[in-house]
Design a protein around this motif. Sequence first.
Motif, short mmCIF file in Angstrom:
data_model
loop_
_atom_site.label_atom_id
_atom_site.label_comp_id
_atom_site.label_asym_id
_atom_site.label_seq_id
_atom_site.Cartn_x
_atom_site.Cartn_y
_atom_site.Cartn_z
N VAL A 161 -24.35 40.61 -55.50
CA VAL A 161 -24.84 39.54 -54.64
C VAL A 161 -26.34 39.35 -54.77
O VAL A 161 -26.83 38.22 -54.92
CB VAL A 161 -24.47 39.84 -53.17
CG1 VAL A 161 -25.19 38.89 -52.23
CG2 VAL A 161 -22.96 39.74 -52.97
N THR A 162 -27.09 40.44 -54.74
CA THR A 162 -28.55 40.31 -54.79
C THR A 162 -29.02 39.81 -56.15
O THR A 162 -29.87 38.91 -56.23
CB THR A 162 -29.22 41.64 -54.47
OG1 THR A 162 -28.71 42.68 -55.32
CG2 THR A 162 -29.00 42.04 -53.02
N SER A 163 -28.48 40.36 -57.23
CA SER A 163 -28.95 39.94 -58.55
C SER A 163 -28.58 38.49 -58.85
O SER A 163 -29.40 37.73 -59.40
CB SER A 163 -28.39 40.86 -59.64
OG SER A 163 -26.98 40.86 -59.63
N SER A 164 -27.38 38.07 -58.48
CA SER A 164 -26.97 36.70 -58.76
C SER A 164 -27.72 35.70 -57.88
O SER A 164 -28.15 34.64 -58.36
CB SER A 164 -25.46 36.54 -58.56
OG SER A 164 -25.07 36.92 -57.26
N PHE A 193 -23.11 28.77 -54.05
CA PHE A 193 -22.86 29.69 -52.94
C PHE A 193 -21.36 29.85 -52.68
O PHE A 193 -20.88 30.97 -52.51
CB PHE A 193 -23.53 29.19 -51.66
CG PHE A 193 -23.01 29.88 -50.43
CD1 PHE A 193 -23.37 31.18 -50.13
CD2 PHE A 193 -22.09 29.23 -49.59
CE1 PHE A 193 -22.85 31.83 -49.03
CE2 PHE A 193 -21.57 29.88 -48.49
CZ PHE A 193 -21.95 31.18 -48.20
N GLU A 194 -20.62 28.74 -52.65
CA GLU A 194 -19.20 28.81 -52.33
C GLU A 194 -18.45 29.66 -53.36
O GLU A 194 -17.57 30.46 -53.01
CB GLU A 194 -18.60 27.41 -52.27
CG GLU A 194 -19.07 26.57 -51.09
CD GLU A 194 -18.53 27.06 -49.76
OE1 GLU A 194 -17.66 27.96 -49.74
OE2 GLU A 194 -18.99 26.56 -48.72
N ARG A 195 -18.78 29.49 -54.64
CA ARG A 195 -18.08 30.27 -55.67
C ARG A 195 -18.45 31.75 -55.59
O ARG A 195 -17.60 32.62 -55.80
CB ARG A 195 -18.42 29.71 -57.06
CG ARG A 195 -17.83 28.32 -57.29
CD ARG A 195 -16.32 28.32 -57.06
NE ARG A 195 -15.72 27.00 -57.21
CZ ARG A 195 -15.23 26.52 -58.33
NH1 ARG A 195 -15.28 27.24 -59.43
NH2 ARG A 195 -14.69 25.32 -58.37
N ARG A 202 -12.67 37.49 -52.04
CA ARG A 202 -11.46 38.01 -52.65
C ARG A 202 -11.52 39.53 -52.81
O ARG A 202 -10.55 40.24 -52.57
CB ARG A 202 -11.23 37.36 -54.03
CG ARG A 202 -10.72 35.94 -53.96
CD ARG A 202 -10.18 35.49 -55.30
NE ARG A 202 -11.21 35.48 -56.34
CZ ARG A 202 -11.96 34.43 -56.61
NH1 ARG A 202 -11.83 33.31 -55.90
NH2 ARG A 202 -12.86 34.48 -57.58
N THR A 203 -12.70 40.01 -53.20
CA THR A 203 -12.88 41.46 -53.33
C THR A 203 -12.69 42.14 -51.98
O THR A 203 -12.04 43.19 -51.88
CB THR A 203 -14.28 41.77 -53.89
OG1 THR A 203 -14.44 41.14 -55.15
CG2 THR A 203 -14.47 43.27 -54.04
N ALA A 204 -13.27 41.54 -50.93
CA ALA A 204 -13.15 42.13 -49.59
C ALA A 204 -11.70 42.13 -49.13
O ALA A 204 -11.22 43.11 -48.55
CB ALA A 204 -14.02 41.36 -48.61
N ALA A 223 -10.03 27.78 -52.45
CA ALA A 223 -11.03 27.93 -53.51
C ALA A 223 -10.66 27.15 -54.77
O ALA A 223 -11.52 26.58 -55.43
CB ALA A 223 -11.20 29.42 -53.85
N HIS A 224 -9.34 27.12 -55.14
CA HIS A 224 -8.97 26.50 -56.38
C HIS A 224 -9.09 24.98 -56.37
O HIS A 224 -9.01 24.34 -57.41
CB HIS A 224 -7.52 26.90 -56.74
CG HIS A 224 -6.50 26.31 -55.82
ND1 HIS A 224 -6.15 26.91 -54.64
CD2 HIS A 224 -5.76 25.17 -55.91
CE1 HIS A 224 -5.22 26.17 -54.03
NE2 HIS A 224 -4.97 25.11 -54.77
#
Length: 230
Positions: A161-164, A193-195, A202-204, A223-224
Amino acid sequence: RSRPRKRRQPEQAKELILAATTKLIAEHGPGGVGLKDVAREAGVSHALVTHYFGTLDGVIDQALEARAEKNRAELTRRILGRVDEGPRAWLEQWFGFVMDSEAGRLLAWSFLTGRIRRDDFFSRRTRGGAKMVDVLSERFRRSDGTLPFSREELEFVLLLVTSSSFGYAIGREGFWSSLGVDHPGPEHDRFFFERLADLVERTAAERLGGVPARAPGAEQKPAHTRTKPK
């Protein structure tokens, strides 16, 4: 024109100097600001600025630290205090901080000057990332004291999150222009941001199982079905 100078308490004077620094940097960039400009904007003497911060780098470094620590404190209160919210809402607040013009220029300065690699850079001293991992661990801790994921997994998501988001905030103009968009606007920022939020969400969901992932009133479109802005 110089502002009238008043006698102030040390902490009040420091806050004024830091606020003046971030304001000037947002307007002119780090390269267009000097200690005398900061002193004039804050209404204090040049000697007082150097007394508290030493050099312009010192002022900018502490201005960035103050903003980062304030944002971390606000985000911590939200994560631990709002049980109806989840990663998407927290990410939205974080992304707003990163995309702020003052914060963006301060971050760019720290990256491009190599300041972020120095041993005295504030992130090395405060270990803010580790503190956020502690906060998130507390938020997701089960009643028996265990976590549904390892600390390393959480650290990776935080790095992602931080790097992106930092990279996007600094390079958005160049990134979008390489894709044929010469003047990216708020809709392009929202698309990114949304993507990113979808990915974290999804990971969570996979790791945490049913953790609230949207703030009340947030976009509910699957999302799709979201499309890239033209």
